[in-house]
Design a protein around this motif. Structure first.
Motif, PDB file in Angstrom:
ATOM      1  N   THR A  19       0.927  -1.062  -0.100  1.00 40.51           N
ATOM      2  CA  THR A  19       0.026   0.141   0.135  1.00 40.51           C
ATOM      3  C   THR A  19       0.899   1.149   0.089  1.00 40.51           C
ATOM      4  O   THR A  19       1.953   1.135   0.732  1.00 40.51           O
ATOM      5  N   ASP A  30       3.798   0.998   2.776  1.00 47.02           N
ATOM      6  CA  ASP A  30       3.506   0.053   3.724  1.00 47.02           C
ATOM      7  C   ASP A  30       3.921   0.699   5.122  1.00 47.02           C
ATOM      8  O   ASP A  30       4.503  -0.061   5.931  1.00 47.02           O
ATOM      9  N   ALA A  94      -3.966   8.163  -1.680  1.00 46.99           N
ATOM     10  CA  ALA A  94      -3.497   6.830  -1.932  1.00 46.99           C
ATOM     11  C   ALA A  94      -3.219   6.354  -3.133  1.00 46.99           C
ATOM     12  O   ALA A  94      -3.776   6.951  -4.303  1.00 46.99           O
ATOM     13  N   ASP A  97      -4.484   0.952  -6.707  1.00 47.72           N
ATOM     14  CA  ASP A  97      -3.950  -0.361  -6.956  1.00 47.72           C
ATOM     15  C   ASP A  97      -3.648  -0.843  -8.077  1.00 47.72           C
ATOM     16  O   ASP A  97      -4.762  -0.587  -9.000  1.00 47.72           O
TER      17      ASP A  97
END
Length: 108
Positions: A19, A30, A94, A97
């Motif tokens: 992440t 992370d 963020a 993904d």
């Protein structure tokens, strides 16, 4: 802004997935924050020690460019991922993904 090239790595079963998030010149991977503010405009830095980077970090036109080793859970991912490493542009927040996921199982 950061241009992040994701070097995809299928993790071992039970291994946590990568992440990451961006806040200015700080990239958190992370849970570990990496302050990249010292990378000069038109220059680069070679990461030292234990880090998630693959290769050097560059700054061009105010944009940080870097490659990041991205571990993922093979059980939730499609078996074939893109041949070309995904490149994500992130201003803040963020990191999306980059993994192509299997469709979610229908709920019973």
């Amino acid at each position: 802004m950061m241009q992040i090239t994701c070097s995809l790595i299928a993790g071992l079963p039970g291994q946590p997935e990568t992440t990451a998030s961006v806040n200015g010149d700080i990239l958190t991977v992370d849970g570990v924050a990496y302050d990249l503010s010292s990378v000069p405009e038109g220059g680069f830095a070679e990461p030292q020690g234990d880090h998630p980077f693959a290769g050097r970090i560059e700054r061009t036109g105010g944009v940080l460019g870097l490659s990041l080793r991205w571990s993922y859970d093979a059980a939730t991912a499609e078996p074939i991922q893109p041949a070309d490493a995904p490149v994500l542009s992130v201003v803040a927040g963020a990191v999306p993904d980059p993994i192509i996921r299997k469709p979610a199982a229908p709920e019973a």
